[in-house]
Design a protein around this motif. Structure first.
Motif, PDB file in Angstrom:
ATOM      1  N   ARG A  97       0.811  -1.224   0.000  1.00  0.00           N
ATOM      2  CA  ARG A  97       0.000   0.000   0.000  1.00  0.00           C
ATOM      3  C   ARG A  97       0.839   1.265   0.000  1.00  0.00           C
ATOM      4  O   ARG A  97       0.315   2.353  -0.280  1.00  0.00           O
ATOM      5  CB  ARG A  97      -0.959   0.009   1.193  1.00  0.00           C
ATOM      6  CG  ARG A  97      -0.318  -0.032   2.561  1.00  0.00           C
ATOM      7  CD  ARG A  97      -1.399  -0.190   3.632  1.00  0.00           C
ATOM      8  NE  ARG A  97      -0.873  -0.477   4.947  1.00  0.00           N
ATOM      9  CZ  ARG A  97      -0.485  -1.689   5.353  1.00  0.00           C
ATOM     10  NH1 ARG A  97      -0.539  -2.707   4.507  1.00  0.00           N
ATOM     11  NH2 ARG A  97      -0.039  -1.893   6.573  1.00  0.00           N
ATOM     12  N   HIS A  98       2.133   1.166   0.311  1.00  0.00           N
ATOM     13  CA  HIS A  98       2.979   2.362   0.296  1.00  0.00           C
ATOM     14  C   HIS A  98       4.000   2.333  -0.843  1.00  0.00           C
ATOM     15  O   HIS A  98       5.030   3.010  -0.781  1.00  0.00           O
ATOM     16  CB  HIS A  98       3.666   2.536   1.648  1.00  0.00           C
ATOM     17  CG  HIS A  98       2.692   2.772   2.765  1.00  0.00           C
ATOM     18  ND1 HIS A  98       1.773   3.791   2.732  1.00  0.00           N
ATOM     19  CD2 HIS A  98       2.475   2.107   3.928  1.00  0.00           C
ATOM     20  CE1 HIS A  98       1.029   3.752   3.832  1.00  0.00           C
ATOM     21  NE2 HIS A  98       1.436   2.746   4.571  1.00  0.00           N
ATOM     22  N   ILE A 145       4.652   9.682   7.757  1.00  0.00           N
ATOM     23  CA  ILE A 145       5.164   9.476   6.399  1.00  0.00           C
ATOM     24  C   ILE A 145       6.483   8.711   6.434  1.00  0.00           C
ATOM     25  O   ILE A 145       6.697   7.781   5.647  1.00  0.00           O
ATOM     26  CB  ILE A 145       5.323  10.829   5.676  1.00  0.00           C
ATOM     27  CG1 ILE A 145       3.945  11.399   5.329  1.00  0.00           C
ATOM     28  CG2 ILE A 145       6.170  10.681   4.419  1.00  0.00           C
ATOM     29  CD1 ILE A 145       3.978  12.836   4.840  1.00  0.00           C
ATOM     30  N   GLU A 148       5.792   5.111   7.072  1.00  0.00           N
ATOM     31  CA  GLU A 148       5.221   4.436   5.903  1.00  0.00           C
ATOM     32  C   GLU A 148       6.292   4.111   4.870  1.00  0.00           C
ATOM     33  O   GLU A 148       6.298   3.018   4.293  1.00  0.00           O
ATOM     34  CB  GLU A 148       4.125   5.315   5.287  1.00  0.00           C
ATOM     35  CG  GLU A 148       2.888   5.422   6.170  1.00  0.00           C
ATOM     36  CD  GLU A 148       1.934   6.540   5.777  1.00  0.00           C
ATOM     37  OE1 GLU A 148       0.813   6.577   6.321  1.00  0.00           O
ATOM     38  OE2 GLU A 148       2.308   7.371   4.916  1.00  0.00           O
ATOM     39  N   VAL A 149       7.217   5.043   4.645  1.00  0.00           N
ATOM     40  CA  VAL A 149       8.309   4.788   3.699  1.00  0.00           C
ATOM     41  C   VAL A 149       9.206   3.667   4.214  1.00  0.00           C
ATOM     42  O   VAL A 149       9.617   2.778   3.458  1.00  0.00           O
ATOM     43  CB  VAL A 149       9.130   6.074   3.463  1.00  0.00           C
ATOM     44  CG1 VAL A 149      10.345   5.773   2.581  1.00  0.00           C
ATOM     45  CG2 VAL A 149       8.261   7.152   2.827  1.00  0.00           C
ATOM     46  N   ALA A 152       7.571   0.377   3.576  1.00  0.00           N
ATOM     47  CA  ALA A 152       7.660  -0.015   2.171  1.00  0.00           C
ATOM     48  C   ALA A 152       9.046  -0.579   1.844  1.00  0.00           C
ATOM     49  O   ALA A 152       9.175  -1.615   1.179  1.00  0.00           O
ATOM     50  CB  ALA A 152       7.343   1.184   1.273  1.00  0.00           C
ATOM     51  N   GLN A 181      -0.826   9.915   2.498  1.00  0.00           N
ATOM     52  CA  GLN A 181      -0.056   8.715   2.830  1.00  0.00           C
ATOM     53  C   GLN A 181       1.043   8.532   1.786  1.00  0.00           C
ATOM     54  O   GLN A 181       0.864   8.851   0.604  1.00  0.00           O
ATOM     55  CB  GLN A 181      -0.974   7.491   2.860  1.00  0.00           C
ATOM     56  CG  GLN A 181      -1.986   7.538   3.987  1.00  0.00           C
ATOM     57  CD  GLN A 181      -2.862   6.305   4.042  1.00  0.00           C
ATOM     58  OE1 GLN A 181      -3.086   5.642   3.031  1.00  0.00           O
ATOM     59  NE2 GLN A 181      -3.360   5.989   5.215  1.00  0.00           N
ATOM     60  N   ALA A 182       2.184   8.017   2.227  1.00  0.00           N
ATOM     61  CA  ALA A 182       3.358   7.920   1.357  1.00  0.00           C
ATOM     62  C   ALA A 182       3.243   6.784   0.356  1.00  0.00           C
ATOM     63  O   ALA A 182       2.699   5.711   0.659  1.00  0.00           O
ATOM     64  CB  ALA A 182       4.608   7.719   2.208  1.00  0.00           C
ATOM     65  N   LYS A 183       3.765   7.030  -0.846  1.00  0.00           N
ATOM     66  CA  LYS A 183       3.881   6.010  -1.887  1.00  0.00           C
ATOM     67  C   LYS A 183       5.279   6.121  -2.486  1.00  0.00           C
ATOM     68  O   LYS A 183       5.620   7.142  -3.105  1.00  0.00           O
ATOM     69  CB  LYS A 183       2.841   6.239  -2.987  1.00  0.00           C
ATOM     70  CG  LYS A 183       1.386   6.121  -2.522  1.00  0.00           C
ATOM     71  CD  LYS A 183       0.875   4.714  -2.677  1.00  0.00           C
ATOM     72  CE  LYS A 183      -0.624   4.646  -2.428  1.00  0.00           C
ATOM     73  NZ  LYS A 183      -1.162   3.300  -2.687  1.00  0.00           N
TER      74      LYS A 183
END
Length: 376
Positions: A97-98, A145, A148-149, A152, A181-183
């Motif tokens: 999801r990230h 953030i 989240e990174v 990932a 949210q981070a991607k």
């Protein structure tokens, strides 16, 4: 002509890569040139979302109304084609999801195209360095953030069937969705390696200010090289300063060097983003600064793994109090569940507290090698 372009743009290489996979690669949708021309209004300049070393990204709308981002490669040469096919193959193996989702590609055009999910809120660099008074880039958002990174990258390093090194972690490659949210994006220079390998030997690639000085010396890229780059992103989030700045003295031009020297001089509060100083989160900020410092260790073996980084960041979030604790605990368990292998940490790292910076007892670091490489 379209068949000829498909072949020239690496279609046969892509088919070979997909057919030789172990079954972990999802089916990649092949878009027609007509579909993507219509989606982007013939690649109209007013649809441009961003431009980089590998190409231009356009906003598009497919026939079913879905908003997408279409990446148009800059140059058609053998090296760029390999990067392009590499990105397709790697992203086809990733489901997190990230991490930005690859929807498909088109090879029957003059230059190859990639189609991604559209991420509406730009990249992290813009929020760190372009101060917008109407938008409060809070500490809580920065901490979330970064977590989240880290999750990932932990997934890429440990949870996929083949270990993936990103190799170009930087704030411009961290996109923010509608919920901020981070991607993680841009896998053009990423590489996948067998689980029993420890490093890649490659020509040095990456972005100045972010890449690992140990990698620069040895040409050996390891998972800890991604950790170093992530450490620079943490320093950016803490300081609001750019990874390279000619406004700083020559020896401190690189943010990593400047950040570590200030910690050594017990002056971390001199570098903190003024927006953070108003939020009364000193303990959490110092905990993240300690973590960033360990990520930036000159000796890669002494850096934490991304899994350890992700768990530590979530624990810092958990320390905020009971209000956010249930969600944070659930996320902490999710991090542990995402990576099936045993979590091992060699021992408690040397940490620096607020008091250490106040009374001048923070331990020193050897930063001479780092200085010499970042001024290079």
């Amino acid at each position: 002509m379209k068949k000829k372009l498909f072949k020239r743009n690496g279609g046969l290489l892509l088919q070979q890569q997909l057919s030789s996979s172990d079954g972990s690669i999802q089916k990649t949708k092949i878009f027609t040139s007509k579909e993507l021309e219509k989606a982007t209004d013939r690649f109209n300049d007013n649809r441009i979302l961003g431009q980089g070393g590998q190409g231009t990204v356009y906003k598009g709308m497919l026939a079913d109304g879905m908003i997408v981002a279409v990446k148009k490669s800059k140059i058609v040469d053998e090296e760029k084609l390999e990067e392009f096919i590499n990105e397709v193959v790697i992203l086809s193996q990733v489901n997190h999801r990230h991490v930005v989702k690859l929807l498909g590609c088109c090879l029957e055009t003059e230059v190859p195209l990639l189609v991604y999910e559209f991420i509406p809120n730009g990249n992290l660099f813009e929020y760190i360095h372009n101060h917008k008074e109407e938008f409060e880039f809070s500490w809580e958002m920065r901490l979330r953030i970064s977590t989240e990174v880290a999750r990932a990258l932990s997934y890429l390093h440990s949870a996929v069937s083949i270990m993936i090194y990103h190799r170009d972690i930087k704030s411009t490659n961290i996109l923010l969705d509608e919920k901020f949210q981070a991607k993680v994006s841009d896998f053009g220079t990423s590489r996948s390696i067998a689980i029993d390998q420890t490093h890649l030997t490659t020509h040095v690639q990456g972005t100045f200010g972010y890449f690992d000085p140990e990698y620069f010396q040895s040409s050996h890229f390891t998972e800890k090289s991604d950790v170093y780059s992530f450490g620079v992103v943490l320093a950016e989030l803490l300081s609001g300063q750019k990874p390279i700045s000619y406004e700083r003295s020559e020896e401190r031009r690189g943010l990593a060097t400047h950040f570590i020297l200030l910690m050594e001089e017990n002056k971390i509060f001199d570098i903190l983003d003024e927006r953070l100083m108003r939020q009364d989160r000193e303990e959490e900020v110092i905990a993240v600064a300690n973590l960033a410092r360990r990520c930036l260790n000159l000796n890669g073996r002494k850096r934490p793994t991304m899994r350890e980084v992700a768990i530590e960041l979530e624990q810092i979030r958990l320390s905020k109090g009971a209000l956010h604790a249930p969600q944070s605990r659930k996320e902490l368990e999710n991090i542990r569940d995402e990576v099936p292998n045993v979590w091992e940490i060699a021992g408690p790292p040397t940490s620096v507290t607020i008091g250490d910076f106040r009374n001048g007892t923070a331990p020193s670091l050897d930063v001479q090698t780092l200085i010499s490489h970042e001024t290079w």
